[in-house]
Design a protein around this motif. Structure first.
Motif, PDB file in Angstrom:
ATOM      1  N   GLU A   1     -74.592  37.175  82.797  1.00 47.93           N
ATOM      2  CA  GLU A   1     -74.376  38.426  83.550  1.00 47.93           C
ATOM      3  C   GLU A   1     -75.630  38.824  84.316  1.00 47.93           C
TER       4      GLU A   1
ATOM      5  N   ALA B   1     -75.908  36.599  87.278  1.00 42.18           N
ATOM      6  CA  ALA B   1     -74.889  36.940  88.272  1.00 42.18           C
ATOM      7  C   ALA B   1     -75.293  38.198  89.041  1.00 42.18           C
ATOM      8  N   ARG B   2     -75.749  39.204  88.288  1.00 41.43           N
ATOM      9  CA  ARG B   2     -76.161  40.456  88.939  1.00 41.43           C
ATOM     10  C   ARG B   2     -77.391  40.250  89.830  1.00 41.43           C
TER      11      ARG B   2
ATOM     12  N   ASP C   1     -70.499  36.169  91.465  1.00 37.56           N
ATOM     13  CA  ASP C   1     -69.784  36.121  90.198  1.00 37.56           C
ATOM     14  C   ASP C   1     -69.943  34.716  89.623  1.00 37.56           C
TER      15      ASP C   1
ATOM     16  N   GLU D   1     -67.856  32.011  87.278  1.00 38.91           N
ATOM     17  CA  GLU D   1     -66.587  31.642  86.621  1.00 38.91           C
ATOM     18  C   GLU D   1     -66.898  30.567  85.601  1.00 38.91           C
TER      19      GLU D   1
ATOM     20  N   ALA E   1     -70.456  29.290  90.639  1.00 38.28           N
ATOM     21  CA  ALA E   1     -70.762  30.591  91.241  1.00 38.28           C
ATOM     22  C   ALA E   1     -69.808  30.828  92.409  1.00 38.28           C
TER      23      ALA E   1
ATOM     24  N   GLY F   1     -69.082  37.448  94.858  1.00 42.38           N
ATOM     25  CA  GLY F   1     -68.810  38.497  93.890  1.00 42.38           C
ATOM     26  C   GLY F   1     -69.957  39.480  93.801  1.00 42.38           C
TER      27      GLY F   1
ATOM     28  N   GLY G   1     -71.655  40.255  90.616  1.00 37.52           N
ATOM     29  CA  GLY G   1     -72.375  40.253  89.355  1.00 37.52           C
ATOM     30  C   GLY G   1     -71.518  40.183  88.113  1.00 37.52           C
ATOM     31  N   ASN G   2     -70.276  39.722  88.250  1.00 32.34           N
ATOM     32  CA  ASN G   2     -69.409  39.621  87.076  1.00 32.34           C
ATOM     33  C   ASN G   2     -69.365  38.198  86.535  1.00 32.34           C
ATOM     34  N   VAL G   3     -69.122  38.115  85.237  1.00 31.57           N
ATOM     35  CA  VAL G   3     -68.961  36.820  84.582  1.00 31.57           C
ATOM     36  C   VAL G   3     -67.573  36.784  83.965  1.00 31.57           C
ATOM     37  N   ARG G   4     -66.815  35.752  84.272  1.00 32.01           N
ATOM     38  CA  ARG G   4     -65.500  35.580  83.655  1.00 32.01           C
ATOM     39  C   ARG G   4     -65.510  34.278  82.869  1.00 32.01           C
TER      40      ARG G   4
END
Lengths: 334, 334
Positions: free
Chosen positions: A233, A236-237, A242, A244, A307, A310, A312-315
C-alpha cells in the motif's frame, strides 16, 4: 550527562574504552582510527553515491530482552541491510549507537559483537564508529548503514509505473508466524516448521547480494518490514498507482504453508511484519532479461502482480485477500 | 515488532506517517523523497569525503524527561555537530532515530521538530531520514550526522605531535555547572549567572563555523564532551604525547568565574562534561597564521598548553590542576 550517582560502575566490568577496544575495534577498518576517534572518515568511490539508512530496534518492541544477543545484533544490522538492498546499494559500513541497561554484562556484549562480526565477514562490512550509552529500558540499538551505488540506479518506492510487473524476493510471512512461535502461541509451537519460523523471526535473511540486480532492473523498490499488504500500500500510494496482486502467487515457505490451515494464519502472514524481503517493480519490456539475471543470481523471486493506473490501492485476489479489508494491514511503529 | 497488544494507538494522535509528513518532511531536501522512502540518496561533492558521526542521548542520562523538547532536539543534534566541527567538516545532513515513550504527545513532537528546524535553518542542514519507534523509557534520540571535507584535512585526535600548541574554543565548565543549576543544587542556583549556565547545559553552542579553520590548521582535534581534563587525556593517549596545560589559561565565562569560589566548582568545571567546545593542536610554526584566521573568524580561542614527548599524560598547573589527581577526570558512559 546527568547526576553524579548515575556514574556508578560495577567494579568487575570493563570500562567503555576497554569494551570498544576488545569487542568492536576489530570490526573497524581504514578511516575509523580503531574507533578511538569521535567520527569516521568515509571516502566514497569516485563517481558513486551513497544510500544511507537508519533503523533502530528496542527491547520489548522489536525483540525480547532475553533473545540471544548474537541474534539481536544480527537483526539490528540486517533490518538496515534490507533497506540498502532494496535501494540497490552494496553495503559498505555502518555505525552503531548501543544503549544498554545498567545491568549489562560483558558476556552479553561479547556475544552481541560476535553476531555483528559474523555479518561483517559475510558481507565485507566495516563498523565505522558510534556511541555507547546507558538507557533505562534496554537494550536499544540504533544502526546507520550506508552502501554505494550509481545515483541513477537508486530505486525509491515512488517510481512504479502502470504496466510494471511486481516481484518479491524470498518468502512471505515466516517472521510474523515466527513471532507467534516466540510468544508460545498454540498451535504454532507444535508445527513441524516451528523452528524454521522462529529462526526467521530472530534473524531476518534479507537478500543483500540481490542489490546489484535491483540497481539494474527495478523501477520502484522497498523492503517488506511492516507487512506485505501494508508495505505494498505504501508503494502504491507513493508511486500513485494501484497494485493488483495474485494471491495465489505470493511465495510461502513450506513452514508457512503448513501453518496456513490455522485460522488467522493467512492474515498474520501477509499483514504481519519482519519479512525483510524486497518488493519491487520491473518495467514489462525488461522482465525477460531481469528474470534471466534473477535466476542466475540464485535468489528466489516471484512475480506476484502488476501495477495499474490508480490512486494507491492494493487489491489481493483469492484467499490471501480475504479478511484483509478488516483490521490492520501492517505494523504501526507507535 | 512484537505482540499485538503493543500496537495500541491513542485515538486522538496522528499516526507515524502523518507525524513525519507534518513535522519532519519539511526539514528534508533532495535525495530524501519527502521522507517517504526507507533510505536517502547522498550525493557527495566530487573530490570531497565525509566525516560521519553518531551520538545518542537518552532521557534520564543526558537530559531530563521534562526538559523542553525544543532544547532536547537541539542538544541531540548539536552533540553531533560538535563532533563534525572538531573533525573539520562542514555539516550537510543528518538522520534521526526517535524512540518515544508510549505517552508521547503531538505537542511534544511539534516543539521537538521546531528545535531541529531552527538549527537546520541556522546551519543549512537537511534531515535525510531515519526511524521512529516506541521505547519503554524515553525519549531516546540517536542522530547520525555527516559533513563534507577534503580527506587530507580530517583532524583526528591521534595526530598531536611534540611542540604543537594546544587551543580550545569558547569557554569551559558552563555545561557542567549548568547541570548543578538544573539539579537545583545550592548555592549554584543563586548565582547571578545561573541562567546562563543552565542555558548552556540545555543547549550546547559548538563552534560549527570554525570547522573550516580546524580543517586548515589543526593537527589533532576533538570535541570536549566528557570533560576538559579527561578528554585531553584521551587525546594525549591517542596521540602518544603528554599535554602540559597552563591552568590559568583555561577560558572561563563570567558565570563560571563567579561560581569558582564554591568548593568543588573548579573540579566540576574541568572534569564535568557537556562543554561541546573543540580542543585542538596547531604546529608551532603555523600558530601565527592560525591566530590571524581565528581572530578574523570571531570564534573565541585560547592557547592553554603544549604537547611534549610523553606517553599520554596530562599535567594541569595551578588551581585547576589541584584535586584532579583524585577522583574521576571525566564522564563515563556506563
Amino acid at each position: 550527562m546527568m547526576a553524579a550517582d548515575t556514574k556508578a560502575r560495577a567494579p568487575a566490568r570493563p570500562g567503555e574504552f576497554e569494551l570498544i577496544a576488545r569487542y568492536f575495534a576489530p570490526l573497524s577498518g581504514e578511516g575509523s582510527f580503531g574507533l578511538a576517534d569521535d567520527a569516521a572518515l568515509v571516502v566514497v568511490t569516485p563517481g558513486k553515491s551513497l544510500a544511507m539508512t537508519q533503523d533502530a530496534i528496542a527491547a520489548g518492541v522489536h525483540f525480547f530482552p532475553d533473545d540471544p544477543p548474537r541474534t539481536i545484533a544480527m537483526k539490528a544490522l540486517r533490518v538496515n541491510l534490507s533497506d540498502l538492498a532494496a535501494k540497490g546499494a552494496v553495503p559498505r559500513a555502518f555505525s552503531l549507537a548501543l544503549g544498554l541497561h545498567p545491568d549489562w554484562t560483558e558476556a552479553w556484549i561479547a556475544a552481541f559483537a560476535e553476531g555483528l562480526a559474523e555479518d561483517c565477514r559475510k558481507h565485507d562490512l566495516l563498523l565505522s564508529g558510534g556511541d555507547t550509552f546507558r538507557v533505562a529500558g534496554g537494550p536499544v540499538i540504533s544502526i546507520t548503514a550506508w552502501g554505494e551505488l550509481d545515483a541513477a540506479d537508486y530505486a525509491s518506492r515512488l517510481s512504479a509505473r502502470p504496466g510494471d510487473r511486481l516481484f518479491v524476493t524470498g518468502t512471505i510471512g515466516d517472521g510474523a508466524l515466527g513471532l507467534k512461535v516466540r510468544l508460545g502461541e498454540e498451535p504454532y509451537c507444535r508445527l513441524a516448521g516451528a523452528g524454521d519460523l522462529l529462526a526467521r523471526y530472530l534473524v531476518p535473511e534479507p537478500p543483500v547480494e540481490f542489490a546489484e540486480i535491483i540497481a539494474r532492473f527495478a523501477a520502484a523498490s522497498m523492503d517488506i518490514s511492516d507487512g506485505f499488504a501494508g508495505d505494498l500500500e505504501k508503494m502504491a500510494r507513493a508511486s500513485g498507482v494501484d497494485l493488483e496482486i495474485d494471491g495465489t502467487a505470493i511465495p510461502f515457505s513450506s513452514a508457512v504453508m503448513e501453518a496456513l490451515s490455522i485460522p488467522g494464519a493467512m492474515h498474520a502472514a501477509i499483514s504481519g511484519g519482519d519479512d525483510y524481503q524486497i518488493a519491487f517493480t520491473v518495467p514489462q519490456w525488461d522482465c525477460e532479461e531481469f528474470l534471466r539475471a534473477a535466476v542466475a543470481s540464485g535468489t528466489r523471486v516471484a512475480c506476484v502482480g502488476t501495477a495499474v493506473e490508480g490512486a494507491g490501492n492494493v487489491r489481493i485476489s483469492g484467499k490471501a485477500g480475504e479478511g484483509l479489508s478488516h483490521g490492520r494491514t501492517s505494523y504501526a511503529h507507535f
